[in-house]
Design a protein around this motif. Structure first.
Motif, mmCIF file in Angstrom:
data_model
loop_
_atom_site.group_PDB
_atom_site.id
_atom_site.type_symbol
_atom_site.label_atom_id
_atom_site.label_comp_id
_atom_site.label_asym_id
_atom_site.label_seq_id
_atom_site.Cartn_x
_atom_site.Cartn_y
_atom_site.Cartn_z
ATOM 1 N N MET A 131 0.759 -1.151 0.043
ATOM 2 C CA MET A 131 -0.028 0.067 -0.153
ATOM 3 C C MET A 131 1.055 1.075 -0.013
ATOM 4 O O MET A 131 1.851 1.391 0.859
ATOM 5 C CB MET A 131 -0.859 0.148 1.265
ATOM 6 N N VAL A 132 0.498 2.137 -0.697
ATOM 7 C CA VAL A 132 1.380 3.690 -0.791
ATOM 8 C C VAL A 132 0.467 4.379 -0.070
ATOM 9 O O VAL A 132 -0.390 4.703 0.121
ATOM 10 C CB VAL A 132 1.274 3.814 -2.352
ATOM 11 N N ALA A 133 1.494 5.120 0.817
ATOM 12 C CA ALA A 133 1.136 5.985 1.954
ATOM 13 C C ALA A 133 0.847 7.351 1.237
ATOM 14 O O ALA A 133 1.202 7.672 0.101
ATOM 15 C CB ALA A 133 2.119 6.292 2.615
ATOM 16 N N PRO A 134 -0.306 7.718 1.771
ATOM 17 C CA PRO A 134 -0.849 9.159 1.259
ATOM 18 C C PRO A 134 0.057 9.959 1.049
ATOM 19 O O PRO A 134 0.185 10.822 -0.078
ATOM 20 C CB PRO A 134 -2.101 9.596 2.038
ATOM 21 N N ARG A 135 0.968 10.192 1.950
ATOM 22 C CA ARG A 135 1.966 11.242 1.981
ATOM 23 C C ARG A 135 3.110 10.902 0.559
ATOM 24 O O ARG A 135 3.659 11.953 -0.023
ATOM 25 C CB ARG A 135 2.738 11.449 3.279
ATOM 26 N N VAL A 136 3.114 9.753 0.480
ATOM 27 C CA VAL A 136 4.335 9.532 -0.577
ATOM 28 C C VAL A 136 3.434 9.657 -2.139
ATOM 29 O O VAL A 136 4.173 10.258 -3.229
ATOM 30 C CB VAL A 136 4.411 7.768 -0.605
ATOM 31 N N TYR A 137 2.104 9.398 -2.299
ATOM 32 C CA TYR A 137 1.292 9.913 -3.318
ATOM 33 C C TYR A 137 1.449 11.392 -3.686
ATOM 34 O O TYR A 137 1.779 11.765 -4.538
ATOM 35 C CB TYR A 137 -0.255 9.739 -3.283
ATOM 36 N N GLU A 138 1.342 12.032 -2.618
ATOM 37 C CA GLU A 138 1.531 13.658 -2.559
ATOM 38 C C GLU A 138 3.081 13.846 -2.978
ATOM 39 O O GLU A 138 3.195 14.911 -4.083
ATOM 40 C CB GLU A 138 1.484 14.440 -1.365
ATOM 41 N N ALA A 139 4.080 13.317 -2.500
ATOM 42 C CA ALA A 139 5.413 13.446 -3.151
ATOM 43 C C ALA A 139 5.561 13.311 -4.310
ATOM 44 O O ALA A 139 6.424 14.010 -5.094
ATOM 45 C CB ALA A 139 6.443 12.376 -2.146
ATOM 46 N N LEU A 140 4.975 12.344 -4.980
ATOM 47 C CA LEU A 140 4.908 11.865 -6.390
ATOM 48 C C LEU A 140 4.714 13.137 -7.340
ATOM 49 O O LEU A 140 5.040 12.989 -8.519
ATOM 50 C CB LEU A 140 4.095 10.709 -6.725
ATOM 51 N N SER A 141 3.923 14.173 -6.845
ATOM 52 C CA SER A 141 3.465 15.032 -7.632
ATOM 53 C C SER A 141 4.363 16.235 -7.706
ATOM 54 O O SER A 141 3.874 17.538 -8.342
ATOM 55 C CB SER A 141 2.101 15.443 -7.366
ATOM 56 N N GLN A 142 5.442 16.159 -6.827
ATOM 57 C CA GLN A 142 6.254 17.399 -6.685
ATOM 58 C C GLN A 142 6.999 17.900 -8.012
ATOM 59 O O GLN A 142 7.250 16.839 -8.916
ATOM 60 C CB GLN A 142 7.431 17.125 -5.745
ATOM 61 N N PRO A 143 7.038 19.317 -8.435
ATOM 62 C CA PRO A 143 7.690 19.480 -9.717
ATOM 63 C C PRO A 143 9.100 18.607 -10.010
ATOM 64 O O PRO A 143 10.013 18.648 -8.974
ATOM 65 C CB PRO A 143 8.012 21.072 -9.543
ATOM 66 N N LEU A 144 9.250 18.269 -11.147
ATOM 67 C CA LEU A 144 10.507 17.621 -11.364
ATOM 68 C C LEU A 144 11.759 18.315 -11.333
ATOM 69 O O LEU A 144 11.536 19.728 -12.064
ATOM 70 C CB LEU A 144 10.218 17.159 -12.818
ATOM 71 N N VAL A 145 12.773 18.083 -10.919
ATOM 72 C CA VAL A 145 14.157 18.798 -11.454
ATOM 73 C C VAL A 145 14.921 17.661 -12.130
ATOM 74 O O VAL A 145 14.613 16.422 -12.352
ATOM 75 C CB VAL A 145 15.088 18.930 -10.024
ATOM 76 N N GLY A 146 15.971 18.224 -12.774
ATOM 77 C CA GLY A 146 16.912 17.369 -13.694
ATOM 78 C C GLY A 146 17.785 16.300 -13.004
ATOM 79 O O GLY A 146 18.091 16.629 -11.696
ATOM 80 N N LEU A 205 10.689 7.829 -2.384
ATOM 81 C CA LEU A 205 11.430 7.133 -1.335
ATOM 82 C C LEU A 205 11.791 8.103 -0.269
ATOM 83 O O LEU A 205 11.823 7.632 0.791
ATOM 84 C CB LEU A 205 12.743 6.559 -2.347
ATOM 85 N N ARG A 206 12.154 9.287 -0.538
ATOM 86 C CA ARG A 206 12.609 10.336 0.599
ATOM 87 C C ARG A 206 11.387 10.232 1.603
ATOM 88 O O ARG A 206 11.401 10.128 2.651
ATOM 89 C CB ARG A 206 12.781 11.470 0.008
ATOM 90 N N GLU A 207 10.254 10.333 0.984
ATOM 91 C CA GLU A 207 8.976 10.555 1.870
ATOM 92 C C GLU A 207 8.779 8.866 2.441
ATOM 93 O O GLU A 207 8.381 9.014 3.753
ATOM 94 C CB GLU A 207 7.636 10.975 0.944
ATOM 95 N N GLY A 208 8.788 7.926 1.738
ATOM 96 C CA GLY A 208 8.592 6.687 2.446
ATOM 97 C C GLY A 208 9.602 6.364 3.679
ATOM 98 O O GLY A 208 9.128 6.106 4.711
ATOM 99 N N LEU A 209 10.916 7.092 3.494
ATOM 100 C CA LEU A 209 11.706 6.949 4.490
ATOM 101 C C LEU A 209 11.567 7.725 5.596
ATOM 102 O O LEU A 209 11.766 7.441 6.858
ATOM 103 C CB LEU A 209 13.173 6.831 3.837
ATOM 104 N N ALA A 210 11.240 8.952 5.269
ATOM 105 C CA ALA A 210 11.056 9.914 6.645
ATOM 106 C C ALA A 210 9.717 9.330 6.954
ATOM 107 O O ALA A 210 9.906 9.612 8.380
ATOM 108 C CB ALA A 210 10.462 11.415 5.889
ATOM 109 N N CYS A 217 5.964 2.736 -0.827
ATOM 110 C CA CYS A 217 6.233 3.358 -2.229
ATOM 111 C C CYS A 217 5.811 2.807 -3.501
ATOM 112 O O CYS A 217 5.588 1.398 -3.343
ATOM 113 C CB CYS A 217 7.574 3.963 -2.414
ATOM 114 N N PRO A 218 5.826 3.340 -4.453
ATOM 115 C CA PRO A 218 5.311 2.357 -5.761
ATOM 116 C C PRO A 218 6.919 1.814 -6.235
ATOM 117 O O PRO A 218 8.014 2.139 -5.755
ATOM 118 C CB PRO A 218 5.254 3.508 -6.947
ATOM 119 N N PRO A 219 6.570 0.550 -7.003
ATOM 120 C CA PRO A 219 7.931 0.004 -7.402
ATOM 121 C C PRO A 219 8.832 1.138 -8.540
ATOM 122 O O PRO A 219 8.199 1.807 -8.929
ATOM 123 C CB PRO A 219 7.598 -1.030 -8.405
ATOM 124 N N GLY A 220 10.116 0.767 -8.269
ATOM 125 C CA GLY A 220 10.829 1.770 -9.254
ATOM 126 C C GLY A 220 12.303 1.836 -8.978
ATOM 127 O O GLY A 220 13.215 1.932 -9.709
#
Ligand SMILES: *Cc1c(COP(=O)(O)O)cnc(C)c1O
Length: 371
Positions: free
Chosen positions: A1-16, A237-242, A182-185
């Motif tokens: 199960m993916v934690a709600p905060r992880v779903y949120e983290a996944l939508s943060q703006p991308l950096v290179g 991953l940062r969110e899942g670990l946090a 988190c999701p797989p990856g």
């Protein structure tokens, strides 16, 4: 199960993948991984790829062609490590047990002393059977013969005491989609200084360019382009670990233990048996035996279609014989324990199974007793 905060983290703006913020992010992940793996190692990275990419990185970097590779296996994922080592051209020596049968510590020690390998590998949390393998006897004997220890911690990290340093593990890998919510990856890895020294002294180049850990060191720590890693997955991953750090690593283990014990109480009250002997069971993945006269595929179909719940079946030698029920990471809650017990009981009754006793009462009693 993916934690709600992880779903949120996944939508943060991308950096290179070479942005200064990308390396700040990977540095935070490095530090959090050290904490969750209980290690002082500094080489902690998240390999781009699923859990198997960490397995392949561990094998490809440390099993040079021609070296003796000792494998202790009692399940599907142990055998997968052996197949990877064979493809690397290592000489694989196996100590194999039936799926879900523990290693005798003395036999494990004797096997390693006799084979005198350069590398020893085992699976700490064997997801195919629900079994936890103790690292201690393996790593003690391995270090006596100066072998490196690879541990598959895919289903233990975040849910059970992995304790890399205390257990003498040199190379550990996991995945994002099991205990880390988190999701797989990605495949989070940690490598000891001793193993890195061995790697730097290696004579042949690592056959896999993509998984060459020294090239990845140049990327994550030297900030030199290697491949385009996903900032999005690192946010997750940062969110899942946090989340794990905020709960407290050991509190998280305790939560998993408590919910696992309650689940087992419920299962046994229902009249079902656990496949793995007490004291050797995973807290993250439970394997009750399918009772006589019950078709496990029909049970799983009912749970999915009528209850929206996905559990797994056994496979290989355990096909049709066990259910595999995950209670890991964000999914390990008392509520889920009671919910899955109730749903499983309904599914079994549909096939004429008569529960021996009150599974809900047994689980609630266990939850109350282990608060
Ligand atoms: C899931 C799993 C793997 C493989 O991970 P993927 O993410 O599917 O590549 C390896 N070892 C164990 C013990 C696992 O449970």
């Amino acid at each position: 199960m993916v934690a709600p905060r992880v779903y949120e983290a996944l939508s943060q703006p991308l950096v290179g993948h070479l942005d200064p913020y990308f390396f700040e992010l990977s540095e935070q992940v490095r530090s959090l991984l050290g904490h969750v793996y209980s290690t002082k190692n500094e080489f902690n990275i998240a390999v781009s790829g699923t859990g198997s990419s960490g397995m392949e990185a561990a094998v490809a970097n440390f099993a040079e062609p021609g070296v003796k590779f000792a494998l202790l296996t009692n399940g599907f994922f142990g055998d997968r490590i052996g197949e990877m080592a064979r493809r690397q051209g290592a000489g694989v020596a196996r100590l194999a047990k039936n799926w879900g049968e523990p290693f005798d510590p003395q036999e494990a020690r004797e096997f390693i002393r006799r084979e005198r390998p350069r590398v020893v590998a085992f699976v700490q949390a064997e997801t195919s059977t629900g079994m936890f393998n103790d690292a201690r006897p393996i790593s003690e004997a391995a270090h006596e013969v100066d072998a490196l220890v690879i541990a598959d911690c895919v289903t233990s990290l975040g849910g059970m005491p992995v304790r890399v340093d205390e257990n003498g593990i040199d190379i550990a890998y996991s995945c994002t989609q099991k205990g880390l919510s988190c999701p797989p990856g990605l495949s989070p890895m940690t490598v000891s200084p001793r193993a890195l020294e061995r790697l730097r002294a290696r004579k042949s180049t690592v056959q896999s360019w993509y998984l060459d850990l020294l090239l990845l060191e140049g990327y994550y720590f030297g900030h030199k382009y290697h491949h385009t890693a996903s900032a999005t997955m690192l946010y997750a991953l940062r969110e899942g670990l946090a989340l794990i750090a905020e709960e407290g690593v050991e509190n998280g283990w305790e939560r998993h233990r408590r919910n696992h014990l309650a689940f087992v109480s419920g299962i046994e009250a229902m009249g079902l048996r656990m496949h793995v002997a007490e004291g050797h069971r995973l807290w993250t993945l439970n394997t009750p035996c399918v009772p006589e006269g019950v078709d496990d595929a029909r049970v799983r179909q009912y749970l999915l279609q009528e209850r929206g719940m996905e559990i797994a079946g056994g496979f290989g030698p355990l096909a049709g014989k066990v259910f595999r029920i995950g209670l890991m990471g964000h999914g390990s809650t008392a509520e889920n324990v009671l919910m899955v017990l109730e749903a499983l009981e309904s599914a079994l009754k549909q096939q004429g199974y008569k529960p021996a006793g009150d599974s809900r009462a047994a689980a609630e009693k266990s939850l109350g007793a282990t608060v």
